[in-house]
Motif scaffolding. Structure first.
Motif, PDB file in Angstrom:
ATOM      1  N   ALA A  16       0.833  -1.102   0.004  1.00 49.32           N
ATOM      2  CA  ALA A  16      -0.162   0.200   0.015  1.00 49.32           C
ATOM      3  C   ALA A  16       0.977   1.373  -0.194  1.00 49.32           C
ATOM      4  N   ALA A  17       1.084   1.983  -1.201  1.00 49.66           N
ATOM      5  CA  ALA A  17       2.128   2.897  -1.343  1.00 49.66           C
ATOM      6  C   ALA A  17       1.835   4.153  -0.256  1.00 49.66           C
ATOM      7  N   PRO A  18       0.437   4.552  -0.475  1.00 47.88           N
ATOM      8  CA  PRO A  18       0.182   5.667   0.580  1.00 47.88           C
ATOM      9  C   PRO A  18       0.522   5.431   2.026  1.00 47.88           C
ATOM     10  N   GLU A  19       0.130   4.178   2.511  1.00 50.83           N
ATOM     11  CA  GLU A  19       0.656   3.854   3.753  1.00 50.83           C
ATOM     12  C   GLU A  19       2.160   3.636   4.140  1.00 50.83           C
ATOM     13  N   LEU A  20       2.850   3.248   3.059  1.00 50.37           N
ATOM     14  CA  LEU A  20       4.409   3.201   3.085  1.00 50.37           C
ATOM     15  C   LEU A  20       5.095   4.590   3.186  1.00 50.37           C
ATOM     16  N   SER A  21       4.402   5.450   2.417  1.00 52.11           N
ATOM     17  CA  SER A  21       5.044   6.824   2.567  1.00 52.11           C
ATOM     18  C   SER A  21       4.641   7.527   3.814  1.00 52.11           C
ATOM     19  N   ALA A  22       3.415   7.150   4.206  1.00 51.43           N
ATOM     20  CA  ALA A  22       3.088   7.823   5.510  1.00 51.43           C
ATOM     21  C   ALA A  22       3.814   7.317   6.604  1.00 51.43           C
ATOM     22  N   VAL A  23       4.301   6.056   6.613  1.00 47.18           N
ATOM     23  CA  VAL A  23       4.876   5.534   7.759  1.00 47.18           C
ATOM     24  C   VAL A  23       6.304   6.083   7.855  1.00 47.18           C
ATOM     25  N   TYR A  24       6.916   6.260   6.519  1.00 45.13           N
ATOM     26  CA  TYR A  24       8.231   6.952   6.403  1.00 45.13           C
ATOM     27  C   TYR A  24       8.358   8.318   6.677  1.00 45.13           C
ATOM     28  N   ARG A  25       7.323   9.063   6.222  1.00 48.37           N
ATOM     29  CA  ARG A  25       7.182  10.474   7.024  1.00 48.37           C
ATOM     30  C   ARG A  25       7.005  10.595   8.237  1.00 48.37           C
ATOM     31  N   LYS A  44      17.401   9.418  11.881  1.00 48.81           N
ATOM     32  CA  LYS A  44      16.885   9.957  10.614  1.00 48.81           C
ATOM     33  C   LYS A  44      17.914   9.021   9.502  1.00 48.81           C
ATOM     34  N   ARG A  45      19.094   8.871   9.888  1.00 45.93           N
ATOM     35  CA  ARG A  45      19.932   7.851   8.896  1.00 45.93           C
ATOM     36  C   ARG A  45      19.356   6.375   8.831  1.00 45.93           C
ATOM     37  N   ARG A  46      19.244   5.947  10.151  1.00 44.23           N
ATOM     38  CA  ARG A  46      18.749   4.511  10.251  1.00 44.23           C
ATOM     39  C   ARG A  46      17.323   4.290   9.389  1.00 44.23           C
ATOM     40  N   VAL A  47      16.405   5.280   9.656  1.00 47.03           N
ATOM     41  CA  VAL A  47      15.160   5.283   8.986  1.00 47.03           C
ATOM     42  C   VAL A  47      15.416   4.945   7.463  1.00 47.03           C
ATOM     43  N   ARG A  48      16.211   6.064   6.934  1.00 46.21           N
ATOM     44  CA  ARG A  48      16.318   5.956   5.592  1.00 46.21           C
ATOM     45  C   ARG A  48      17.123   4.779   5.183  1.00 46.21           C
ATOM     46  N   ALA A  67       5.040  -3.774   8.874  1.00 44.87           N
ATOM     47  CA  ALA A  67       4.696  -3.992  10.133  1.00 44.87           C
ATOM     48  C   ALA A  67       5.857  -3.762  11.098  1.00 44.87           C
ATOM     49  N   LYS A  68       7.002  -4.026  10.547  1.00 45.18           N
ATOM     50  CA  LYS A  68       8.356  -3.936  11.512  1.00 45.18           C
ATOM     51  C   LYS A  68       8.396  -2.304  11.621  1.00 45.18           C
ATOM     52  N   ALA A  69       8.234  -1.580  10.385  1.00 43.75           N
ATOM     53  CA  ALA A  69       8.546  -0.048  10.417  1.00 43.75           C
ATOM     54  C   ALA A  69       7.373   0.531  11.456  1.00 43.75           C
ATOM     55  N   LYS A  70       6.327  -0.130  11.496  1.00 45.19           N
ATOM     56  CA  LYS A  70       5.161   0.661  12.199  1.00 45.19           C
ATOM     57  C   LYS A  70       5.564   0.305  13.942  1.00 45.19           C
ATOM     58  N   LYS A  71       6.224  -0.781  14.214  1.00 43.68           N
ATOM     59  CA  LYS A  71       6.635  -0.909  15.658  1.00 43.68           C
ATOM     60  C   LYS A  71       7.730  -0.103  15.868  1.00 43.68           C
ATOM     61  N   ASP A  72       8.591   0.111  14.998  1.00 39.52           N
ATOM     62  CA  ASP A  72       9.797   0.836  15.122  1.00 39.52           C
ATOM     63  C   ASP A  72       9.225   2.279  15.478  1.00 39.52           C
ATOM     64  N   VAL A  75       8.507   2.870  18.738  1.00 39.31           N
ATOM     65  CA  VAL A  75       9.960   2.828  19.499  1.00 39.31           C
ATOM     66  C   VAL A  75      10.367   4.240  19.570  1.00 39.31           C
ATOM     67  N   ILE A  76      10.418   4.777  18.148  1.00 43.59           N
ATOM     68  CA  ILE A  76      11.088   6.151  18.164  1.00 43.59           C
ATOM     69  C   ILE A  76      10.220   7.109  18.960  1.00 43.59           C
ATOM     70  N   ASP A  77       8.969   6.972  18.813  1.00 44.71           N
ATOM     71  CA  ASP A  77       8.210   7.809  19.594  1.00 44.71           C
ATOM     72  C   ASP A  77       8.375   7.786  21.261  1.00 44.71           C
ATOM     73  N   ARG A  78       8.417   6.484  21.660  1.00 46.15           N
ATOM     74  CA  ARG A  78       8.789   6.423  22.935  1.00 46.15           C
ATOM     75  C   ARG A  78      10.231   7.171  23.330  1.00 46.15           C
ATOM     76  N   GLN A  79      11.191   6.653  22.570  1.00 47.51           N
ATOM     77  CA  GLN A  79      12.458   7.235  22.789  1.00 47.51           C
ATOM     78  C   GLN A  79      12.697   8.738  22.982  1.00 47.51           C
ATOM     79  N   VAL A  80      11.648   9.337  21.924  1.00 46.66           N
ATOM     80  CA  VAL A  80      11.743  10.839  22.084  1.00 46.66           C
ATOM     81  C   VAL A  80      11.172  11.311  23.397  1.00 46.66           C
ATOM     82  N   GLN A  81      10.248  10.678  24.068  1.00 48.49           N
ATOM     83  CA  GLN A  81       9.807  11.020  25.133  1.00 48.49           C
ATOM     84  C   GLN A  81      10.590  10.962  26.332  1.00 48.49           C
ATOM     85  N   VAL A  82      11.359   9.807  26.247  1.00 42.79           N
ATOM     86  CA  VAL A  82      12.588   9.392  27.125  1.00 42.79           C
ATOM     87  C   VAL A  82      13.622  10.363  27.341  1.00 42.79           C
TER      88      VAL A  82
END
Length: 100
Positions: A16-25, A44-48, A67-72, A75-82
Motif C-alpha cells: 500500500a504505497a500511501p501507507e508506506l510513504s506515510a510511515v516513512y514520513r 534519521k539515517r537509520r530510517v532512511r 509491520a516492523k516499521a510501524k513497531k519501530d 519505539v522512536i516515539d517512546r525514545q523521544v519522550q524518554v
C-alpha cells in the motif's frame, strides 16, 4: 544541504504505497523531534537506510517489513519522550558560551 527524500510511492505493486510513504514520513518527523543532534541524525539515517534496504521487497516480506516499521515508529516515539525527560538542557556543545 539536506539529503533528498526518496519517493517511496512506487516501491512495490503489492504494498500500500500511501501507507508506506506515510510511515516513512512519520518516522522521519519523529526522529527530527530528538533534541540531541547526534541522536536525531542517527535515527534519521537509520530510517532512511532501512527503507532503502527493504525497497525491493514484495509480498509477505514487504508486509512484514511494513509491520516492523510501524513497531519501530512506536519505539522512536517512546525514545523521544524518554530523551525529553532525561536529556540535558543544553542542545549541543556548540551552544555553550564562554564566560569572560
Amino acid at each position: 544541504p539536506l539529503p533528498r527524500e526518496r519517493d517511496w510511492s512506487n516501491v512495490s505493486v503489492n504494498m500500500a504505497a500511501p501507507e508506506l510513504s506515510a510511515v516513512y514520513r512519520a518516522m522521519q518527523k519523529s526522529a527530527a523531534r530528538f533534541s540531541n543532534y547526534n541522536v536525531r541524525e542517527y535515527f534519521k539515517r537509520r530510517v532512511r537506510e532501512e527503507f532503502e534496504k527493504n525497497a525491493n521487497l514484495v509480498g509477505e516480506e514487504a508486509a512484514a517489513a511494513l509491520a516492523k516499521a510501524k513497531k519501530d515508529l512506536a519505539v522512536i516515539d517512546r525514545q523521544v519522550q524518554v530523551y525529553s525527560l532525561y536529556g540535558s538542557e543544553l542542545r549541543s556543545v556548540l551552544e555553550i558560551t564562554k564566560k569572560p
